[in-house]
Design a protein around this motif. Structure first.
Motif, PDB file in Angstrom:
ATOM      1  N   THR A 155       4.346   7.690   9.604  1.00 11.29           N
ATOM      2  CA  THR A 155       4.596   8.113   8.217  1.00 11.29           C
ATOM      3  C   THR A 155       6.017   8.633   8.062  1.00 11.29           C
ATOM      4  OG1 THR A 155       2.262   8.650   7.939  1.00 11.29           O
ATOM      5  CG2 THR A 155       3.805   9.648   6.385  1.00 11.29           C
ATOM      6  N   ALA A 156       6.531   9.353   9.076  1.00 11.35           N
ATOM      7  CA  ALA A 156       7.917   9.826   9.013  1.00 11.35           C
ATOM      8  C   ALA A 156       8.896   8.660   9.017  1.00 11.35           C
ATOM      9  CB  ALA A 156       8.203  10.754  10.192  1.00 11.35           C
ATOM     10  N   LEU A 157       8.588   7.624   9.797  1.00 10.01           N
ATOM     11  CA  LEU A 157       9.465   6.455   9.840  1.00 10.01           C
ATOM     12  C   LEU A 157       9.357   5.631   8.555  1.00 10.01           C
ATOM     13  CD1 LEU A 157       8.989   5.094  13.479  1.00 10.01           C
ATOM     14  CD2 LEU A 157      10.966   6.288  12.563  1.00 10.01           C
ATOM     15  N   ASP A 158       8.162   5.551   8.005  1.00  3.38           N
ATOM     16  CA  ASP A 158       7.936   4.740   6.807  1.00  3.38           C
ATOM     17  C   ASP A 158       7.043   5.525   5.852  1.00  3.38           C
ATOM     18  OD1 ASP A 158       7.550   2.833   4.918  1.00  3.38           O
ATOM     19  OD2 ASP A 158       6.484   1.405   6.184  1.00  3.38           O
ATOM     20  N   PRO A 159       7.644   6.401   5.047  1.00  5.09           N
ATOM     21  CA  PRO A 159       6.837   7.266   4.164  1.00  5.09           C
ATOM     22  C   PRO A 159       6.023   6.480   3.136  1.00  5.09           C
ATOM     23  CG  PRO A 159       9.129   8.008   4.297  1.00  5.09           C
ATOM     24  CD  PRO A 159       9.076   6.658   4.923  1.00  5.09           C
ATOM     25  N   PHE A 160       6.370   5.199   2.940  1.00  9.38           N
ATOM     26  CA  PHE A 160       5.714   4.407   1.893  1.00  9.38           C
ATOM     27  C   PHE A 160       4.626   3.494   2.458  1.00  9.38           C
ATOM     28  CE2 PHE A 160      10.148   5.242   0.935  1.00  9.38           C
ATOM     29  CZ  PHE A 160      10.021   6.011  -0.211  1.00  9.38           C
ATOM     30  N   TYR A 170       2.073  -6.590  -4.349  1.00  4.78           N
ATOM     31  CA  TYR A 170       2.663  -5.247  -4.371  1.00  4.78           C
ATOM     32  C   TYR A 170       2.788  -4.731  -5.800  1.00  4.78           C
ATOM     33  CZ  TYR A 170       3.868  -5.243   0.622  1.00  4.78           C
ATOM     34  OH  TYR A 170       3.811  -5.237   1.998  1.00  4.78           O
ATOM     35  N   ARG A 171       3.208  -5.604  -6.724  1.00  9.72           N
ATOM     36  CA  ARG A 171       3.350  -5.164  -8.121  1.00  9.72           C
ATOM     37  C   ARG A 171       2.004  -4.803  -8.720  1.00  9.72           C
ATOM     38  NH1 ARG A 171       7.934  -9.636 -10.055  1.00  9.72           N
ATOM     39  NH2 ARG A 171       9.730  -8.458  -9.229  1.00  9.72           N
ATOM     40  N   SER A 172       0.944  -5.511  -8.290  1.00 11.94           N
ATOM     41  CA  SER A 172      -0.398  -5.192  -8.814  1.00 11.94           C
ATOM     42  C   SER A 172      -0.850  -3.806  -8.367  1.00 11.94           C
ATOM     43  CB  SER A 172      -1.398  -6.252  -8.362  1.00 11.94           C
ATOM     44  OG  SER A 172      -1.653  -6.152  -6.960  1.00 11.94           O
ATOM     45  N   GLU A 173      -0.305  -3.365  -7.245  1.00  5.93           N
ATOM     46  CA  GLU A 173      -0.666  -2.050  -6.724  1.00  5.93           C
ATOM     47  C   GLU A 173       0.384  -0.985  -7.049  1.00  5.93           C
ATOM     48  OE1 GLU A 173      -3.600  -1.244  -4.878  1.00  5.93           O
ATOM     49  OE2 GLU A 173      -4.120  -3.175  -5.800  1.00  5.93           O
ATOM     50  N   GLY A 174       1.456  -1.394  -7.747  1.00  6.43           N
ATOM     51  CA  GLY A 174       2.522  -0.452  -8.069  1.00  6.43           C
ATOM     52  C   GLY A 174       3.315  -0.003  -6.853  1.00  6.43           C
ATOM     53  N   VAL A 219       6.442  -0.086  -5.091  1.00  2.00           N
ATOM     54  CA  VAL A 219       7.846  -0.464  -5.247  1.00  2.00           C
ATOM     55  C   VAL A 219       8.504  -0.644  -3.877  1.00  2.00           C
ATOM     56  CG1 VAL A 219      10.083   0.237  -6.202  1.00  2.00           C
ATOM     57  CG2 VAL A 219       7.968   0.737  -7.442  1.00  2.00           C
ATOM     58  N   SER A 220       8.132   0.163  -2.890  1.00  2.00           N
ATOM     59  CA  SER A 220       8.726   0.052  -1.558  1.00  2.00           C
ATOM     60  C   SER A 220       8.416  -1.299  -0.926  1.00  2.00           C
ATOM     61  CB  SER A 220       8.202   1.169  -0.657  1.00  2.00           C
ATOM     62  OG  SER A 220       8.628   0.983   0.673  1.00  2.00           O
ATOM     63  N   GLY A 221       7.157  -1.736  -1.041  1.00  2.00           N
ATOM     64  CA  GLY A 221       6.793  -3.040  -0.502  1.00  2.00           C
ATOM     65  C   GLY A 221       7.552  -4.151  -1.194  1.00  2.00           C
ATOM     66  N   GLU A 222       7.713  -4.046  -2.524  1.00  2.00           N
ATOM     67  CA  GLU A 222       8.459  -5.067  -3.266  1.00  2.00           C
ATOM     68  C   GLU A 222       9.915  -5.115  -2.796  1.00  2.00           C
ATOM     69  OE1 GLU A 222       9.893  -5.997  -7.860  1.00  2.00           O
ATOM     70  OE2 GLU A 222       8.350  -4.481  -7.462  1.00  2.00           O
ATOM     71  N   LEU A 277      13.945   5.257  -4.396  1.00  2.00           N
ATOM     72  CA  LEU A 277      12.822   5.839  -3.653  1.00  2.00           C
ATOM     73  C   LEU A 277      13.274   6.830  -2.577  1.00  2.00           C
ATOM     74  CD1 LEU A 277      10.766   2.563  -3.106  1.00  2.00           C
ATOM     75  CD2 LEU A 277      10.062   4.514  -4.504  1.00  2.00           C
ATOM     76  N   GLY A 278      14.556   6.757  -2.191  1.00  2.00           N
ATOM     77  CA  GLY A 278      15.021   7.566  -1.048  1.00  2.00           C
ATOM     78  C   GLY A 278      14.517   7.000   0.257  1.00  2.00           C
ATOM     79  N   ASP A 279      14.661   5.675   0.416  1.00  3.88           N
ATOM     80  CA  ASP A 279      14.155   4.976   1.601  1.00  3.88           C
ATOM     81  C   ASP A 279      15.339   4.487   2.443  1.00  3.88           C
ATOM     82  OD1 ASP A 279      12.923   3.442   3.492  1.00  3.88           O
ATOM     83  OD2 ASP A 279      12.149   1.918   2.109  1.00  3.88           O
TER      84      ASP A 279
END
Length: 967
Positions: A651-656, A818-822, A824-827, A861-863
């Motif tokens: 989760t720390a490496l990939d918070p999304f 991803y858009r269906s689930e909202g 944004v990071s995956g998109e 997103l701050g990614d």
């Protein structure tokens, strides 16, 4: 010629460093590179840490790029030593160990080994009375020297090693000259002694031998003059008077009775017999008794050369110690501490003309009857000539008398098997000139802190040393006849000297037994200590371990048993706390107690290793003392600790990332939390090998849900850093566990992980099968996030197969999900991958647009990970558009982000792109710097891509180095 013979090479250390393979001399490179090779050779198969190499070559002021330069030297040496090694094959000779390197000692034939073998054989011949043959061997040993050892090599460590080597040569010369004097050849050796004394005017042993030679040649006045000049030099240069042996020799000269002509040179020079020990009996000079209490040396002693060198280095090269010297040899039960110290003491006894003292303090005796210091003092005082009735009663008075008797004398004192610092302190001399060696299973940190003891921790033998031990006990012919079986015995005995000795004794008693049969017997009992039960309590491994175990506190003993449940290879404070079910602060004290008792080894700060045979003993104690519920609770805490910590790290490496439902966490599992990506990456990096084992361990013990969920958490990190073979093993186990747990989602995630790993390893058929199976399961479970993940995997596989349109179709479907689930990071992640696909089909302007979209999402997103990946893609598109300055700017931004995150594999990939961009501009220096940094990161991670970077660096030095690579 077999493979091993082809791998071996010859080296010369006793002069300029040179190396040959099959009679062809090898070009060893610049002086610093040669110095790296020399330090590895002198360590004889043991690892040399990077820090040691830096200090050894540059000292306290290394250059900023010292580590990178060292890695380059190692890379070159690997090519030199294994010129035919395939690029995808790991080095066999110069291997990475921990944070350093080791050079396999069994592949090296050195003149130093030959020298030491000749000196050792000469000592054995001398002990048998074959003095003339011993002289011949010592002359052969001296003929191996070709001047100053390691000539021309730089560095403070090399300078120190050069001094040690020269000391060994002088010691062998002195031994040979002493024997020749005893044979009455004083006239022949006098010119050589005169030259040696001129070269080493402060070396008292040489001065004594020269005085004896002069006197026996009827040149008493010259002998007296040599003494006077030597004394004057010692006073003026070192501020000391000659030692007792040289003073006694001078007194003999002045008395002019039978004098030095009546006694063997060994006595005059203050040296003992071949073993270095002299019998108790007639008083020495001035009526002082010269005790000789060392136990017999082990005729079949083998190995431990590095440790012997370490101990020998404590003695000053010239003159004598001005303070009492103290050495401390600690280690686990059965490591051979007493054997080593007694062997070393026999070698060094000639440096102590006033004799040797020895006592077994029984600190870990099975009877529990540890020796009182007063009993030891009484024994020593009587041995030193004090009448029993003159010994006072109290400990303080005895210690004061003991220190007074030792004043002005040079003795070697061995305090064996000590229990603690308090038992040893009254037995320490106060006067300079004495050397005390203490052995103990405990670390006795008080001796180090309060008395400046030099610690030496004795580990297990190397594989080569273990085979040498077997050959000494069973005969080289028997071991050479079954080399594979011999190596199997070594590993099954876990290279512990006591275990090897027990097995060797059994084999020696049954000369008709094949070693293969003995190895098979050991395999049958592997995991228990039944095969290592000796005829008496002192040679029974189980009994020997029990003496240390019984001395533990109940809490430490419980932790020791729990550690047998950990799969290894090492354990941290946090994992130990979870096993024990105690707070981390409390477990630190327990781990300190275990390491202090040598039942556990601290391999690196905060990382502890349990020796294989101690693990077997701990498992036996667990079965005998703990019930199944206690062990099950400890295992649940352990696997929950790793499961929740791995998910916190992911989760720390990939918070999304998608959050997964986890089972309840026991209160004492104490999972770790991470403040940032760098901390999480550091934990995953250091725990990599434990994590690889923990998934299989969970599955093997029935914790199937923990197994597949832990694997799912590790997939992100292991995939990013390129550990795809590890992923195949982990995800394969996860798939079996998910099936056993009846989890369709778990199976889908494991199949997706397997598909990704097979794609990276270029196994397209397996990858496609696993990914399609995963997609079916995710669709059946109505799991859109999992479906999107699989489509990304299928797109990547399509790109690798040269089907970019199929890849774009899969990416389009992933974006829809991803858009269906909202999400944004995956998109954003998919947009980056779409851009890369456009680069593959030369639609670079479209790639730029998708990258800008993705970067905007990531910054919103701050990614930083998503931005780092996309900045690299953007730089690559600009590179192909020949907009090199802009590409360099993007690559540098990406490299900084990956460095801050701690993702070393992807940072190395960006550095390679940066190197190509610099090369395209004609800045070869900057290109070389970027590629060198990438190589260092890849070598640190043990990645095969390092060979590709080496080739790129080599191209930079070639005639076409300035040409930019094609797109």
């Amino acid at each position: 010629m077999d493979a091993r013979a082809q791998e071996s090479f010859q080296v010369s250390l006793l002069g300029p460093l040179r190396a040959w393979r099959q009679e062809a001399e090898l070009p060893l490179g610049p002086p610093q590179q040669r110095a790296v090779l020399a330090l590895l050779l002198l360590r004889r198969g043991r690892a040399v840490a990077l820090g040691e190499l830096v200090d050894g070559i540059w000292g306290a002021d290394p250059p900023a790029a010292a580590v990178s330069v060292l890695r380059t030297y190692v890379s070159r040496l690997r090519k030199l030593l294994e010129p035919g090694r395939p690029a995808d094959e790991a080095p066999r000779l110069l291997v990475s160990l921990g944070d350093g390197y080791a050079l396999r000692s069994d592949a090296v034939l050195s003149d130093l080994d030959r020298f030491e073998d000749l000196v050792e054989r000469a000592g054995a011949l001398r002990a048998e009375g074959a003095d003339r043959a011993a002289v011949d061997l010592l002359r052969d040993a001296d003929a191996l020297w070709e001047g100053v050892p390691l000539t021309g090599l730089p560095g403070p460590r090399i300078e120190a090693e050069r001094g040690h080597l020269e000391e060994r040569r002088l010691a062998a010369l002195e031994t040979r000259l002493r024997i020749e004097l005893d044979l009455g050849e004083h006239a022949r050796v006098l010119p050589e002694l005169t030259a040696l004394c001129a070269a080493h005017p402060l070396r008292e042993a040489l001065c004594e031998l020269r005085i004896i030679a002069l006197y026996r040649g009827g040149r008493r006045a010259e002998a007296l003059d040599v003494y006077a000049r030597t004394r004057r030099l010692l006073v003026e240069e070192l501020g000391i008077e000659p030692g007792p042996s040289l003073r006694a020799l001078h007194a003999d000269l002045l008395a002019d009775d039978a004098g030095p002509a009546a006694r063997p040179a060994s006595a005059d020079a203050g040296h003992g017999s071949a073993s270095g020990a002299e019998p108790d009996g007639p008083p020495g000079p001035g009526g002082i008794v010269r005790p000789s209490q060392l136990p017999a040396d082990l005729v079949t002693f083998a190995g431990r050369r590095a440790e012997l060198d370490c101990a020998a280095a404590l003695l000053p090269d010239r003159g004598h110690p001005q303070t009492p010297l103290l050495g401390l040899v600690s280690g686990m039960a059965g490591a051979g501490k007493t054997t080593l110290v007694v062997h070393w003491a026999h070698q060094m006894a000639h440096r102590f003309p006033d004799g040797s003292l020895y006592v077994n303090l029984r600190g870990h005796d099975p009877s529990g009857s540890r020796m009182d210091p007063r009993e030891a003092l009484e024994r020593f005082l009587v041995a030193l000539g004090v009448a029993p009735q003159a010994i006072p009663e109290g400990l303080d008075a005895q210690a004061a008398l003991y220190r007074g008797v030792l004043a002005g004398r040079r003795l070697l004192i061995v305090l064996d098997n000590a229990a603690d610092t308090e038992q040893v302190e009254p037995l320490l001399p106060a006067a300079p000139g004495c050397f005390v060696v203490v052995t103990s299973r405990s670390r006795l940190s008080g001796l180090v802190a309060r008395h400046g003891a030099h610690p030496l921790t004795l580990g297990v033998l190397s594989c080569g040393e273990s085979l040498e031990l077997l050959a000494r006990r069973l005969g080289a012919a028997r071991v050479d006849a079954e080399p594979e079986a011999a190596r199997a015995i070594v590993e099954l005995c876990a290279r512990l000297p006591l275990a090897l000795s027990i097995v060797a004794a059994r084999a020696a008693l049954h000369p008709g037994f094949r070693l293969a049969d003995i190895a098979a017997e050991l395999r049958k009992d592997h995991g228990s200590l039944d095969a290592f039960a000796g005829d008496d309590v002192g040679t029974d491994v189980r009994a020997v371990f029990s003496w240390s175990y019984q001395a533990l506190s109940p809490q430490a003993a419980r932790l020791f048993r729990r550690l047998a449940l950990h799969p290894g290879p090492d354990v941290t404070h946090a994992a130990a706390a979870a096993l024990a079910g105690v707070p981390p602060r409390q477990v630190r004290a327990l781990l300190t107690e275990l390491t202090g008792a040598s039942l556990l080894t601290e391999r690196a700060p905060g990382r502890f290793v349990l020796h294989d045979l101690l693990r077997a003993y701990a498992a036996e104690r667990t079965e005998a003392e703990d019930g199944p519920p206690e062990s099950a609770a400890a295992l649940l805490r352990l696997h929950s600790h790793f499961l929740f910590t791995a998910h916190n790290a992911a989760t720390a490496l990939d918070p999304f990332r998608e959050a997964m439902p986890l089972p309840p966490c026991p209160p004492d599992a104490a999972p770790l939390r991470f403040g940032d990506r760098a901390q999480a990456a550091a934990w995953l990096r250091t725990e990599r090998y434990v994590l690889r084992e923990i998934v299989g361990h969970a599955a093997a013990h029935g914790y199937h849900t923990h197994a597949w969920l832990t694997a799912a958490a590790l997939n992100v990190y292991f995939n990013r850093l390129g550990y795809w073979h590890d992923l195949l093993e982990i995800e394969g186990t996860a798939l079996r566990s998910a099936r056993a747990a009846g989890s369709a989602i778990g199976q889908a995630y494991a199949l997706c992980g397997l598909g990704g790993a097979h794609s990276q390893l270029n196994h397209p058929e397996q990858a496609l099968r696993h990914l399609e199976d995963a997609l079916r399961l995710f669709r059946s479970a109505c799991h859109p996030m999992g479906q999107a993940l699989v489509h990304r995997g299928l797109a990547y596989l399509s790109n690798r197969g040269g089907r970019p349109q199929d890849a774009l179709d899969h990416y389009a479907r992933a974006i829809e999900l991803y858009r269906s689930e909202g999400n944004v990071s995956g998109e954003a992640g998919v947009l980056n991958q779409v851009a890369w696909t456009y680069i593959l089909i030369d639609e670079h302007e479209k790639a730029l647009l998708r990258c800008e979209e993705a970067i905007a999402h990531c910054q919103e997103l701050g990614d930083p990970y998503g931005e780092a990946s996309t900045q690299d893609t953007l730089g690559y598109a600009l590179y192909h558009l020949r907009r090199y300055p802009q590409a360099i700017e993007r690559f540098e931004r990406s490299q900084r982000l990956f460095h801050e995150i701690g993702d070393r594999f992807l940072e190395s990939d960006v550095l390679r792109h940066l190197g190509a961009a610099h090369r395209a501009t004609g800045d070869l220096g900057a290109a070389r710097e970027a590629l060198t940094a990438a190589l260092a990161l890849l070598e640190e991670g043990g990645h095969t891509e390092a060979d590709e970077v080496r080739r790129e660096l080599s191209e930079l030095s070639g005639p076409n180095g300035g040409n930019a690579p094609s797109g």
